[in-house]
Design an enzyme around this catalytic site. Structure first.
Site, PDB file in Angstrom:
ATOM      1  N   ARG A 159       0.851  -1.190   0.000  1.00 34.39           N
ATOM      2  CA  ARG A 159       0.000   0.000   0.000  1.00 34.39           C
ATOM      3  C   ARG A 159       0.889   1.242   0.000  1.00 34.39           C
ATOM      4  NH1 ARG A 159      -1.864  -3.580   3.962  1.00 34.39           N
ATOM      5  NH2 ARG A 159      -3.959  -4.428   3.603  1.00 34.39           N
ATOM      6  N   LYS A 183      -1.521  -2.741   8.207  1.00 36.85           N
ATOM      7  CA  LYS A 183      -2.601  -2.333   9.098  1.00 36.85           C
ATOM      8  C   LYS A 183      -2.450  -3.029  10.453  1.00 36.85           C
ATOM      9  CE  LYS A 183      -5.948  -1.386   5.412  1.00 36.85           C
ATOM     10  NZ  LYS A 183      -7.273  -1.735   4.847  1.00 36.85           N
ATOM     11  N   HIS A 255      -3.168   2.378  -5.938  1.00 36.35           N
ATOM     12  CA  HIS A 255      -3.817   1.070  -5.776  1.00 36.35           C
ATOM     13  C   HIS A 255      -3.775   0.256  -7.061  1.00 36.35           C
ATOM     14  CE1 HIS A 255      -5.121   0.302  -1.790  1.00 36.35           C
ATOM     15  NE2 HIS A 255      -6.132  -0.461  -2.160  1.00 36.35           N
ATOM     16  N   ARG A 258      -0.959  -2.046  -6.725  1.00 37.59           N
ATOM     17  CA  ARG A 258      -1.259  -3.166  -5.830  1.00 37.59           C
ATOM     18  C   ARG A 258      -2.167  -4.190  -6.506  1.00 37.59           C
ATOM     19  NH1 ARG A 258      -1.178  -4.526  -0.362  1.00 37.59           N
ATOM     20  NH2 ARG A 258      -3.114  -5.193   0.610  1.00 37.59           N
ATOM     21  N   HIS A 281      -3.178  -9.341   3.637  1.00 39.79           N
ATOM     22  CA  HIS A 281      -4.602  -9.460   3.934  1.00 39.79           C
ATOM     23  C   HIS A 281      -4.796 -10.384   5.128  1.00 39.79           C
ATOM     24  CE1 HIS A 281      -5.919  -8.405  -0.451  1.00 39.79           C
ATOM     25  NE2 HIS A 281      -5.757  -7.337   0.285  1.00 39.79           N
ATOM     26  N   TYR A 290      -9.379 -11.136  -6.390  1.00 47.42           N
ATOM     27  CA  TYR A 290      -8.477 -11.073  -7.534  1.00 47.42           C
ATOM     28  C   TYR A 290      -8.627 -12.279  -8.457  1.00 47.42           C
ATOM     29  CZ  TYR A 290      -6.285  -7.206  -5.099  1.00 47.42           C
ATOM     30  OH  TYR A 290      -6.065  -6.015  -4.477  1.00 47.42           O
TER      31      TYR A 290
END
Length: 318
Positions: A159, A183, A255, A258, A281, A290
């Site tokens: 990111r 995150k 993005h 990514r 993730h 995806y």
């Protein structure tokens, strides 16, 4: 839901039956609602059977996440709203197990259903990405920085906030590995290839010292023209400039890098679990989106290339 010994196992079967009895008699849910719960849990129980899970003590958040991913990618994938309903049922079951002391924790507490109407991520082709990366030329410090930045974005799928948060110490020596903080301050190690390695080496030797001398000293990997850490807005502008110079004719954002990273890996044969780890993730269900991109690509290629893919009238196959 009586099942044989070789099916989901007695403990698992009993827990599901007790839960259905609980929602029927103690919570007073309607017959139709209980039957909907039963159908959802039959799907869940079957998945557990296929994965040799016979006791809820074996289930962690990861198993439930994998189950949700299965609902997206099976031959008859469920819609986002249906997956949200199944997750609600499974979450109710695990909440009940925890409340009854049959499980140490509610493993579904942090899981969220997929967003309804979620759009497929936009990825550009490999050739288009090569054009964007090739649009940055020159040996001046800013050009070397921009080249390293974009090569690393595409090489890692990180990111933009993760890229701007990198420090020099996050580069792991000569092993072409980088430590990314995502995150929740969760860290992961991501490899990168020779193109990013060469661009980073040129930046670190010939560009970053020049930029660092203009500032007050910072461990940040990527620096702005005045020596301060590069901002996310600056990254966006660098990407816009490269996309404009490449003349590929499609919008490109941080993005996009990514999304393209993930899509190109899957098209090249990478498994979803590995891509999930690389992207950081927490749920494989997030990564599964995806796979829909690659399936759509294959379908379009098939309809275009196969001589009997279209109907006699020229339309798409039914």
């Amino acid at each position: 839901m009586a099942r044989g010994k070789g099916d989901v196992g007695q403990l698992l079967d009993r827990a599901i039956r007790n839960f259905l009895r609980y929602v029927s008699f103690e919570r007073g849910l309607s017959h139709n609602t209980v039957e909907a719960y039963r159908r959802d849990l039959e799907v869940y129980a079957l998945w557990c059977t296929e994965h040799s899970i016979t006791d809820f003590g074996q289930i962690t958040e990861r198993e439930v996440s994998d189950f949700l991913g299965h609902l997206v990618t099976r031959q008859d994938p469920l819609s986002a709203s249906s997956i949200a309903r199944v997750l609600s049922t499974v979450r109710g079951l695990h909440r009940y197990l925890h409340a009854e002391g049959l499980a140490e924790e509610d493993v579904t507490l942090e899981l969220s259903p997929p967003k309804r109407g979620r759009k497929l991520p936009k990825a550009i082709s490999i050739d288009q990405m090569a054009s964007v990366l090739g649009a940055i030329t020159g040996d001046e410090p800013i050009a070397l920085r921009d080249k390293a930045l974009l090569e690393l974005l595409y090489a890692t799928g990180a990111r933009v906030s993760e890229i701007t948060g990198l420090t020099v110490d996050d580069l792991a020596g000569e092993d072409n590995l980088i430590r990314v903080t995502g995150k929740g301050n969760k860290q992961r190690i991501v490899p990168y290839g020779s193109f990013a390695h060469d661009a980073l080496s040129a930046y670190l030797v010939r560009s970053r010292p020049v930029l660092a001398a203009r500032g007050r000293g910072t461990p940040s990997l990527f620096l702005g023209s005045r020596g301060a850490p590069l901002s996310r807005q600056s990254v966006w502008l660098i990407i816009q400039d490269a996309a404009e110079k490449s003349q590929i004719g499609v919008p490109v954002s941080p993005h996009t890098f990514r999304h393209s990273f993930a899509t190109h890996l899957l098209q090249g044969g990478a498994d979803v679990r590995s891509v999930q780890e690389l992207l950081g993730h927490s749920s494989v269900a997030t990564t599964q989106i995806y796979t829909l991109v690659t399936v759509d690509t294959l379908r379009d290629m098939y309809v275009t290339a196969h001589p009997r893919a279209r109907s006699a009238g020229g339309g798409k196959p039914h």
